[in-house]
Every structure is written in C-alpha cells, then in structure tokens.
Write an enzyme that holds these catalytic residues in place. Structure first.
Site, PDB file in Angstrom:
ATOM      1  N   ARG A  16       1.169  -0.783  -0.280  1.00 24.59           N
ATOM      2  CA  ARG A  16      -0.363   0.259  -0.216  1.00 24.59           C
ATOM      3  C   ARG A  16       0.606   1.524   0.218  1.00 24.59           C
ATOM      4  NH1 ARG A  16      -3.604  -2.738   4.853  1.00 24.59           N
ATOM      5  NH2 ARG A  16      -1.549  -3.573   4.944  1.00 24.59           N
ATOM      6  N   ASN A 174      -7.223  -5.104  16.547  1.00 22.17           N
ATOM      7  CA  ASN A 174      -6.205  -5.625  17.461  1.00 22.17           C
ATOM      8  C   ASN A 174      -4.330  -4.165  16.784  1.00 22.17           C
ATOM      9  OD1 ASN A 174      -3.075  -7.389  17.474  1.00 22.17           O
ATOM     10  ND2 ASN A 174      -3.909  -8.282  15.502  1.00 22.17           N
ATOM     11  N   ASN A 232       0.475   1.979   6.772  1.00 18.70           N
ATOM     12  CA  ASN A 232       0.136   0.626   6.082  1.00 18.70           C
ATOM     13  C   ASN A 232       0.479   1.981   4.505  1.00 18.70           C
ATOM     14  OD1 ASN A 232       0.277  -1.523   7.333  1.00 18.70           O
ATOM     15  ND2 ASN A 232      -2.337  -1.104   8.116  1.00 18.70           N
ATOM     16  N   TYR A 392      39.132  25.979  -8.270  1.00 23.16           N
ATOM     17  CA  TYR A 392      38.703  25.027  -8.671  1.00 23.16           C
ATOM     18  C   TYR A 392      39.493  25.759 -10.321  1.00 23.16           C
ATOM     19  CZ  TYR A 392      36.269  21.382 -11.524  1.00 23.16           C
ATOM     20  OH  TYR A 392      35.411  20.610 -12.141  1.00 23.16           O
ATOM     21  N   ARG A 445      44.373  46.298  -9.226  1.00 27.81           N
ATOM     22  CA  ARG A 445      43.314  47.319 -10.126  1.00 27.81           C
ATOM     23  C   ARG A 445      44.524  48.455 -10.936  1.00 27.81           C
ATOM     24  NH1 ARG A 445      41.152  50.652  -5.735  1.00 27.81           N
ATOM     25  NH2 ARG A 445      41.130  49.485  -4.244  1.00 27.81           N
TER      26      ARG A 445
HETATM   27  C1  UD1 Z   1      -1.914  -6.704  10.714  1.00 25.33           C
HETATM   28  C2  UD1 Z   1      -2.998  -7.520  11.767  1.00 25.33           C
HETATM   29  C3  UD1 Z   1      -4.018  -6.443  11.788  1.00 25.33           C
HETATM   30  C4  UD1 Z   1      -3.170  -5.687  13.123  1.00 25.33           C
HETATM   31  C5  UD1 Z   1      -3.301  -4.551  12.067  1.00 25.33           C
HETATM   32  C6  UD1 Z   1      -2.095  -3.597  13.134  1.00 25.33           C
HETATM   33  C7  UD1 Z   1      -2.644 -10.076  10.551  1.00 25.33           C
HETATM   34  C8  UD1 Z   1      -3.054 -11.208   9.955  1.00 25.33           C
HETATM   35  N1  UD1 Z   1      -2.618  -8.726  10.661  1.00 25.33           N
HETATM   36  O1  UD1 Z   1      -2.341  -6.369   9.552  1.00 25.33           O
HETATM   37  O2  UD1 Z   1      -4.863  -8.037  13.075  1.00 25.33           O
HETATM   38  O3  UD1 Z   1      -5.226  -4.669  13.430  1.00 25.33           O
HETATM   39  O4  UD1 Z   1      -1.513  -5.612  11.897  1.00 25.33           O
HETATM   40  O5  UD1 Z   1      -1.056  -3.039  12.241  1.00 25.33           O
HETATM   41  O6  UD1 Z   1      -1.502 -10.249  10.643  1.00 25.33           O
HETATM   42  N2  UD1 Z   1       5.453  -9.081   7.253  1.00 25.33           N
HETATM   43  C9  UD1 Z   1       5.971  -9.671   7.192  1.00 25.33           C
HETATM   44  N3  UD1 Z   1       5.647 -10.890   6.643  1.00 25.33           N
HETATM   45  C10 UD1 Z   1       4.490 -11.182   5.842  1.00 25.33           C
HETATM   46  C11 UD1 Z   1       3.511 -10.110   6.811  1.00 25.33           C
HETATM   47  C12 UD1 Z   1       3.612  -9.248   7.224  1.00 25.33           C
HETATM   48  O7  UD1 Z   1       7.144  -9.759   7.714  1.00 25.33           O
HETATM   49  O8  UD1 Z   1       4.277 -12.086   5.424  1.00 25.33           O
HETATM   50  C13 UD1 Z   1       5.326  -7.759   8.484  1.00 25.33           C
HETATM   51  C14 UD1 Z   1       4.736  -6.786   7.990  1.00 25.33           C
HETATM   52  O9  UD1 Z   1       6.221  -6.467   7.540  1.00 25.33           O
HETATM   53  C15 UD1 Z   1       4.419  -5.669   8.442  1.00 25.33           C
HETATM   54  C16 UD1 Z   1       4.102  -6.180   9.662  1.00 25.33           C
HETATM   55  O10 UD1 Z   1       3.909  -8.129  10.216  1.00 25.33           O
HETATM   56  O11 UD1 Z   1       5.375  -4.694   9.319  1.00 25.33           O
HETATM   57  C17 UD1 Z   1       1.863  -6.484   9.717  1.00 25.33           C
HETATM   58  O12 UD1 Z   1       2.080  -6.674   8.443  1.00 25.33           O
HETATM   59  P1  UD1 Z   1       0.555  -5.622   7.851  1.00 25.33           P
HETATM   60  O13 UD1 Z   1       0.825  -6.878   6.678  1.00 25.33           O
HETATM   61  O14 UD1 Z   1       1.232  -4.487   7.894  1.00 25.33           O
HETATM   62  O15 UD1 Z   1      -0.574  -6.156   8.531  1.00 25.33           O
HETATM   63  P2  UD1 Z   1      -2.069  -5.902   8.661  1.00 25.33           P
HETATM   64  O16 UD1 Z   1      -2.489  -5.727   7.181  1.00 25.33           O
HETATM   65  O17 UD1 Z   1      -1.831  -4.311   8.740  1.00 25.33           O
HETATM   66 CA    CA Z   2      -0.369  -3.010   9.042  1.00 34.72          CA
END
Ligand code: UD1
Ligand code: CA
Length: 466
Positions: A16, A174, A232, A392, A445
């Site tokens: 995003r 969450n 995000n 320079y 000068r």
């Molecule tokens: C996640 C939570 C959601 C919560 C929100 C809060 C899940 C499924 N959902 O959603 O419940 O309300 O955070 O901000 O966990 N990441 C990895 N590997 C992956 C996917 C993600 O390391 O395969 C990391 C991302 O870099 C990020 C974090 O996990 O730092 C959260 O991932 P993101 O995709 O932002 O989750 P949200 O959709 O925000």
């Molecule tokens: Ca997130």
C-alpha cells in the site's frame, strides 16, 4: 530483561506504500520507522531480538547493523503467522515470553510495553498464554477486529477482509503487539492455516487456538490509539510523522526550549537543543544535529548534521550542512554552509555567503556576498563583499590560506593555491594569484585616470550635430 525474547516483523512488502523502498525504511522524524521498535527493545534488553526480513532484506539489514539483532529471512511473505514461524526457529532454546512487535508501528512507547509486560505476567489467576494490545478506533477499517465473548474475554481476531457486516462494526482493533508464552508459540505456530480471504497465515489466529484449547487470552485496551497506529500507506506515514514531531517538540519545550509554532517545526529524532533557545516557524533540524543554549534559530532555517554553539543566531532562510560552529556566532540571513566547515567562536557570516570545507577563525567576518571554499582563514579576518576564493581550475581544487588579521577588500578574487599573510591588505577589486607577505598591501587594479571636463565636452559635440 531475562525470560523475554522479541520478534520484530519487517518482511512485508508494504504494497500500500506503492514504493520501491521497503516500508520499514521509510522515515519518521528522520529515522527509518524500524528504528523505533528496535530502540525500544534496546532499552528493554531482551535475551534475544529476531528481526524478520524479506522484502528488501539486504537494505534493511544494512540499515541496522548490530550484534544484538539476529535476522531471520522470510523469502516469501506468506503472512504474519508464517513470519513468526520462521523467526521462532531462531528461538529454539528459549523459554519465557516472546514479545512480538511490528516494524510498521513506530509510535509505541516504552511505558506502554512495560505496562503490557506487567499485565501479562502479573495476572494473579491462571496466566494467559497470549496477551495482546488492542485499541478503540472511530474508523477501524483495515485493522483486525477484536471479538469478545459475553464475559468480555477476547476469543479471536477477525481480519478486516474476513469480517461479516456485523463484525465490521466492531471498533476494538488488534494493534499487532503480542506477548506469547514460548511453549505455546512453538507448539501452535506450525498449526496455522490459510483458509481466509487473503490466503495468508495469520498470526492473530493463535488467539482462537488458545481459547479453544481452554487457555486464557488477555487484551490490554490502550486508550491512545495514536500510539498503536500502523503505517500502511503514505497518508498514515504523514500522520505518524506529525505525531512523532509533536512528541519530539513537546519534549524539547518541557526541557526549556521555546518553539514558536510546533506544527511547522521539524526536529528529527535525536537532535539536541540547549535551554532558552528559541526556534521560529519553518525550521528543520535534521540528522545528528546539536544546537547550543540561548540560541535563536529564525524562520525557514535548515540545519543538518551540524553543531552550533551557545548564544548563536542563525538568521532567516539559512542552510547549514555538516558544519561545526562555535559560540556567539551569527550566520545568515540567506547564507549557505555546505559540508565540512569549522567555524570558530564569534564569527559572522552574512547574507549570500557560501562557505564550503573552510575553517574560519575566531572573530572573523564575511558579512556579505562571498564564496569561501577549501580555505583556511585565521582569526579577526575581514572578508569584504564580493570576495571569491577561486578554488577550482576545472580539474583540481586548491586551498586558500588567509592569515590572522588580514583584510580582504571588496570584489577580490583569490586564485588558489594562494596565501595572504598575517595582517596583509588586499585592495578592493584585486585578482590575487601570488602569495602576499605579512603586513603587505596587494592591489592589482588598473591605475585610475580622471579626465576633467571629458563628459561635458562629449555632450556639447553631440548638440552641435557632430
Ligand atoms: C496486522 C494484523 C491486524 C492488525 C494490524 C495492526 C495480521 C494478519 N493482521 O494487519 O490484525 O490489526 O496488523 O497494525 O497479522 N509481515 C511480515 N511477513 C509477512 C507479512 C507481514 O514480516 O508475510 C510484517 C509486515 O512487514 C508488517 C507486519 O508484519 O511489519 C504487519 O503486516 P501487515 O501486512 O502490515 O499487516 P496488517 O494488514 O496491517
Ligand atoms: Ca500494518
């Protein structure tokens, strides 16, 4: 702290953000956002810190080199649950509580984490296997919703994309910050499925697993949603920056600094400012910068990776980069200090003066319109308006040396390499190419001629029709 290990999730693509840069390297108050959870952890001193990297892994690792961090590589981003599964392999011998933070939640404070730990551990009754921080949002879109049973206990999290119409109305969300007992984590993390709207392994599904096994789950509802906001997209990035900036400005103001308008003042994390300094609107203080006490930084000034001593004034619309300046200096308005200057006490640099890789000795002045580059200037030197160090020749750069007490008349060019000796004078409009001995006068000068009546004669010739 013993019995604590931490996992920081930072592998996600950050789709995003629509960016070529990994999300966790986008900056908040001058630092990549991942800096904040990592610095919080360095205060907490957990037994182990595992950062899960994937998208842009090399860049992320290069940005945070530390022997206190170990990295786990998640080659494919199959979800937060999968990320933790990979990280948990690095925690094989560990027993205790695993704190899970997100690399994209930079505003979470140490106080909140300490309260969270206390709650998780200090619960007199049956200890929870999972605790999580939640918050209440007016607009909960995009977040996982917290489902509670009739007794108020957390039963599960439903991701936004999986919510029913009714669940979408739940305002409790969450935060993505959890404490999980290592035994429970290790046993259950491999059991997560991906039968959901996104086809991902969801970490929050552990909560339903815990409750269905009869374990306790505790939700700490945090009343400051700003603190747990995730970044995000770029709108949220701007919002997090505004909140972080405000936090930084507030700390400076409480520390005795006057900030005329915090909303338009941009102070990076880590900048230091001495008491009774006043910062006007539109000022940017960036990177590793320190401003002394009792200074005035006027509107529209940008200072980057520099030191300014006490009792100094930086006037409007001045740009200073990688420069060290002493006490009682005055710089600007409209001055440009490029990297590598060493400006001693009581120096004055005025409007439209550009300075680069130059030492300016105590009490020396360059008050207007000058270029001083690759120069070593002594104490009490006067640099006249329009002075240029010609450093320079199109191929190489050379040094200009101006010794103590020298006087450089206006509109002079000093063609480097060249030295103006102690106490010497350069007459206005001179082009100096050879060294000037101490106490000498140099003047290049053409001799001035005055021809009496010349103009009058010319006019009278014209009127006679010649
Ligand atoms: C996640 C939570 C959601 C919560 C929100 C809060 C899940 C499924 N959902 O959603 O419940 O309300 O955070 O901000 O966990 N990441 C990895 N590997 C992956 C996917 C993600 O390391 O395969 C990391 C991302 O870099 C990020 C974090 O996990 O730092 C959260 O991932 P993101 O995709 O932002 O989750 P949200 O959709 O925000
Ligand atoms: Ca997130």
């Amino acid at each position: 702290m013993k019995n604590i290990a931490a996992i920081v999730l930072a592998a996600g693509k950050g789709t995003r953000m629509k960016s070529n840069i990994p999300k966790v390297l986008h900056r908040v108050a001058g630092k990549p956002m991942l800096f904040y959870p990592l610095s919080l952890l360095s205060g907490l001193k957990p037994g182990k810190v595992v950062v899960v990297v994937g998208h842009g892994a090399q860049d992320v690792k290069a940005a945070f080199k530390s022997n206190k961090i170990s990295y786990a590589l998640q080659k494919e981003q199959l979800g937060t649950g999968h990320a933790v599964l990979i990280a948990s392999k690095a925690l094989a011998g560990f027993k205790g509580d695993v704190l899970i933070l997100s690399g994209d939640v930079p505003l979470i404070s140490k106080d909140t984490i300490n309260a969270f730990l206390k709650m998780h551990r200090g619960n007199g009754r049956k200890k929870p296997v999972v605790s999580l921080i939640t918050t209440i949002l007016e607009d909960p879109r995009g977040y996982g919703r917290v489902v509670r049973d009739s007794s108020g206990a957390v039963t599960r999290i439903v991701e936004d994309k999986d919510c029913s119409v009714l669940q979408k109305r739940i305002n409790e969300v969450n935060s993505g910050i959890y404490l999980i007992k290592s035994d429970f984590l290790k046993e259950n993390i491999k059991k997560l499925g991906k039968e959901n709207a996104q086809g991902e392994y969801y970490l929050p599904d552990l909560i339903q697993m815990a409750t269905s096994q009869g374990h306790r789950v505790v939700g700490l509802t945090h009343m400051e949603p700003d603190e747990v906001m995730g970044i995000n997209n770029r709108i949220e990035l701007a919002r997090a920056n505004a909140l972080m900036r405000r936090r930084i400005s507030d700390a400076h103001m409480l520390g005795g600094i006057t900030i005329i308008d915090p909303d338009t003042t941009y102070i990076d994390h880590g900048v230091t400012i001495g008491v009774d300094t006043t910062i006007y609107p539109g000022v940017h203080l960036r990177g590793d910068t320190g401003i002394g006490a009792n200074c005035i930084i006027e509107e529209g000034v940008r200072i980057e990776a520099s030191r300014i001593g006490d009792n100094s004034i930086v006037k409007s619309h001045t740009l200073i980069e990688s420069t060290v300046a002493g006490n009682d200096v005055q710089i600007g308005p409209f001055a440009r200090l490029r990297p590598g200057n060493d400006i001693k006490d009581k120096v004055r640099i005025g409007n439209f003066v550009e300075v680069k890789k130059t030492v300016i000795g105590k009490g020396s002045k360059a008050n207007h319109l000058a270029y001083l580059g690759d120069s070593v200037i002594g104490d009490d030197v006067n640099i006249g308006a329009g002075t240029i160090t010609c450093n320079y020749d199109g191929v190489n750069k050379y040094q200009t040396t101006i010794e103590d007490g020298a006087f450089i008349g206006s509109d002079s060019q000093l063609v480097a390499p060249v030295r103006v000796g102690k106490g010497a004078y350069v007459g206005s409009g001179s082009t100096v190419t050879k060294d000037v001995p101490p106490d000498a006068l140099v003047i290049t000068r053409a001799r001035e001629r005055v021809i009496e009546g010349w103009a009058k004669k010319k006019r009278s010739k014209k009127s006679q029709g010649h």
